[in-house]
Motif scaffolding. Sequence first.
Motif, PDB file in Angstrom:
ATOM      1  N   ARG A 129       0.639  -1.247  -0.005  1.00  0.00           N
ATOM      2  CA  ARG A 129      -0.192   0.048  -0.097  1.00  0.00           C
ATOM      3  C   ARG A 129       0.811   1.324   0.104  1.00  0.00           C
ATOM      4  N   HIS A 130       2.119   0.899   0.589  1.00  0.00           N
ATOM      5  CA  HIS A 130       2.904   2.442   0.642  1.00  0.00           C
ATOM      6  C   HIS A 130       4.036   2.364  -0.542  1.00  0.00           C
ATOM      7  N   TRP A 131       4.017   1.499  -1.210  1.00  0.00           N
ATOM      8  CA  TRP A 131       4.946   1.137  -2.530  1.00  0.00           C
ATOM      9  C   TRP A 131       4.362   1.284  -3.760  1.00  0.00           C
ATOM     10  N   ILE A 132       3.094   2.192  -3.935  1.00  0.00           N
ATOM     11  CA  ILE A 132       2.491   2.175  -5.191  1.00  0.00           C
ATOM     12  C   ILE A 132       3.496   2.967  -6.098  1.00  0.00           C
ATOM     13  N   ALA A 133       3.625   2.537  -7.291  1.00  0.00           N
ATOM     14  CA  ALA A 133       4.624   3.003  -8.496  1.00  0.00           C
ATOM     15  C   ALA A 133       6.153   2.554  -8.079  1.00  0.00           C
ATOM     16  N   GLU A 134       6.196   2.001  -7.180  1.00  0.00           N
ATOM     17  CA  GLU A 134       7.726   1.278  -6.995  1.00  0.00           C
ATOM     18  C   GLU A 134       7.890   0.135  -7.702  1.00  0.00           C
ATOM     19  N   ASN A 135       9.165  -0.200  -8.037  1.00  0.00           N
ATOM     20  CA  ASN A 135       9.501  -1.632  -8.654  1.00  0.00           C
ATOM     21  C   ASN A 135       9.872  -2.525  -7.643  1.00  0.00           C
ATOM     22  N   VAL A 136       9.179  -3.749  -7.553  1.00  0.00           N
ATOM     23  CA  VAL A 136       9.330  -4.667  -6.470  1.00  0.00           C
ATOM     24  C   VAL A 136       9.678  -6.077  -6.988  1.00  0.00           C
ATOM     25  N   ASP A 137      10.209  -6.908  -6.145  1.00  0.00           N
ATOM     26  CA  ASP A 137      10.087  -8.239  -6.497  1.00  0.00           C
ATOM     27  C   ASP A 137       9.200  -8.984  -5.270  1.00  0.00           C
ATOM     28  N   LEU A 138       8.108  -9.416  -6.028  1.00  0.00           N
ATOM     29  CA  LEU A 138       6.820 -10.001  -5.208  1.00  0.00           C
ATOM     30  C   LEU A 138       6.688 -11.449  -5.534  1.00  0.00           C
ATOM     31  N   SER A 139       6.731 -12.110  -4.219  1.00  0.00           N
ATOM     32  CA  SER A 139       6.832 -13.539  -4.092  1.00  0.00           C
ATOM     33  C   SER A 139       5.250 -14.004  -3.622  1.00  0.00           C
ATOM     34  N   GLY A 140       4.769 -15.048  -4.296  1.00  0.00           N
ATOM     35  CA  GLY A 140       3.363 -15.416  -3.752  1.00  0.00           C
ATOM     36  C   GLY A 140       2.917 -16.619  -4.616  1.00  0.00           C
ATOM     37  N   TYR A 141       1.639 -16.806  -4.388  1.00  0.00           N
ATOM     38  CA  TYR A 141       0.924 -17.840  -5.275  1.00  0.00           C
ATOM     39  C   TYR A 141       0.121 -17.417  -6.253  1.00  0.00           C
ATOM     40  N   ALA A 142       0.640 -17.759  -7.407  1.00  0.00           N
ATOM     41  CA  ALA A 142      -0.013 -17.111  -8.486  1.00  0.00           C
ATOM     42  C   ALA A 142      -1.347 -18.083  -9.093  1.00  0.00           C
ATOM     43  N   MET A 143      -2.518 -17.597  -9.488  1.00  0.00           N
ATOM     44  CA  MET A 143      -3.402 -18.419  -9.863  1.00  0.00           C
ATOM     45  C   MET A 143      -4.182 -17.626 -11.114  1.00  0.00           C
ATOM     46  N   GLU A 144      -4.871 -18.305 -11.768  1.00  0.00           N
ATOM     47  CA  GLU A 144      -5.751 -17.537 -13.065  1.00  0.00           C
ATOM     48  C   GLU A 144      -6.994 -18.451 -13.518  1.00  0.00           C
ATOM     49  N   ARG A 145      -8.045 -17.985 -13.550  1.00  0.00           N
ATOM     50  CA  ARG A 145      -9.120 -18.372 -14.048  1.00  0.00           C
ATOM     51  C   ARG A 145      -9.938 -17.366 -15.166  1.00  0.00           C
ATOM     52  N   LYS A 146     -10.383 -17.837 -16.080  1.00  0.00           N
ATOM     53  CA  LYS A 146     -11.202 -16.960 -17.168  1.00  0.00           C
ATOM     54  C   LYS A 146     -10.494 -15.832 -17.355  1.00  0.00           C
ATOM     55  N   GLY A 147      -9.100 -15.828 -17.579  1.00  0.00           N
ATOM     56  CA  GLY A 147      -8.419 -14.761 -17.890  1.00  0.00           C
ATOM     57  C   GLY A 147      -7.975 -13.634 -16.516  1.00  0.00           C
ATOM     58  N   GLN A 148      -8.442 -13.965 -15.345  1.00  0.00           N
ATOM     59  CA  GLN A 148      -8.361 -13.149 -14.103  1.00  0.00           C
ATOM     60  C   GLN A 148      -6.970 -13.806 -13.707  1.00  0.00           C
ATOM     61  N   ARG A 149      -6.021 -13.003 -13.377  1.00  0.00           N
ATOM     62  CA  ARG A 149      -4.724 -13.287 -12.967  1.00  0.00           C
ATOM     63  C   ARG A 149      -4.728 -12.703 -11.342  1.00  0.00           C
ATOM     64  N   ILE A 150      -4.260 -13.378 -10.409  1.00  0.00           N
ATOM     65  CA  ILE A 150      -4.003 -12.826  -8.960  1.00  0.00           C
ATOM     66  C   ILE A 150      -3.117 -13.811  -8.324  1.00  0.00           C
ATOM     67  N   ILE A 151      -2.269 -12.906  -7.322  1.00  0.00           N
ATOM     68  CA  ILE A 151      -1.249 -13.112  -6.856  1.00  0.00           C
ATOM     69  C   ILE A 151      -1.335 -13.241  -5.313  1.00  0.00           C
ATOM     70  N   GLU A 152      -1.346 -14.180  -4.667  1.00  0.00           N
ATOM     71  CA  GLU A 152      -1.563 -14.226  -2.950  1.00  0.00           C
ATOM     72  C   GLU A 152      -0.242 -14.028  -2.663  1.00  0.00           C
ATOM     73  N   ILE A 153       0.005 -12.771  -1.955  1.00  0.00           N
ATOM     74  CA  ILE A 153       1.289 -12.135  -1.701  1.00  0.00           C
ATOM     75  C   ILE A 153       1.827 -12.897  -0.309  1.00  0.00           C
ATOM     76  N   MET A 154       3.004 -13.245  -0.350  1.00  0.00           N
ATOM     77  CA  MET A 154       3.749 -13.862   0.686  1.00  0.00           C
ATOM     78  C   MET A 154       4.890 -13.001   1.069  1.00  0.00           C
ATOM     79  N   ASP A 155       5.535 -12.302   0.296  1.00  0.00           N
ATOM     80  CA  ASP A 155       6.560 -11.686   0.600  1.00  0.00           C
ATOM     81  C   ASP A 155       6.978 -10.615  -0.433  1.00  0.00           C
ATOM     82  N   VAL A 156       7.397  -9.400  -0.252  1.00  0.00           N
ATOM     83  CA  VAL A 156       7.864  -8.347  -1.241  1.00  0.00           C
ATOM     84  C   VAL A 156       9.083  -7.420  -0.834  1.00  0.00           C
TER      85      VAL A 156
END
Length: 168
Positions: A129-156
Motif C-alpha cells: 500500500r505504501h509502495w505504489i509506483a515502486e518496482n518490487v520483487d513480489l513472491s506468492g501464489y499465482a492463480m488464473e481463471r477465465k483470464g483473471q490473474r491474481i497473486i496471493e502475496i507472501m513476500d515483497v
Amino acid sequence: MTILGFRAMKRATPLALLLLLLLAASPQGANQTSKPAAGVTGPAAASKPEGSNRHYVTLRGEIVDYYCYIEKGLTGLAHKACGTNCVAGDVCMGLLTTDGVLCMISVNHLRAMDPGSMVSVPDPFNTCRHWIAENVDLSGYAMERKGQRIIEIMDVKKASGNPPARSQ
C-alpha cells in the motif's frame, strides 16, 4: 507446520491451529503446496493441489492501483499520489510485471481468515500500500481463471539488481 513459524504457532488461535491440522491430515495432504517461510523467493518444493493452477512465483514489476491502470493506463511516479490515495480507500492493487502482465494482489488467505493469529507476522500486503509506483520483487501464489490473474502475496521487497529467476 512451518506456515506460521514456532513463535506465531504459540499465539495462534484454536481455529487457526485446527485449520492447519485439518490441512495437514487431509487425504490430499501429499499433493498440497506447502507455504515457504517469509523471504523465500524460489518455487515451493511440493506439488500443487490437483485441479488447481496455483503455483509459487517471484515476479518483478510495478505496484499499481488497479482501477486507474485498467481505466486510464496510469503508472509511474506521476501517478504515485493518486494511486496511494486510491489504495488507501480500498481500491485493489496490482502488479504490472516487467513483461506487461497485470496480476491483482491478494492478501495472504490465512491472514484474511484469522488475522488475530498473524499479528506478529510481517504483512507484505500492507507494505505494498505504501509502495505504489515502486518496482518490487513480489513472491506468492499465482492463480488464473477465465483470464483473471491474481497473486496471493507472501513476500515483497524493493527491486534491485538482476530480476529474479522466473519460477512457475
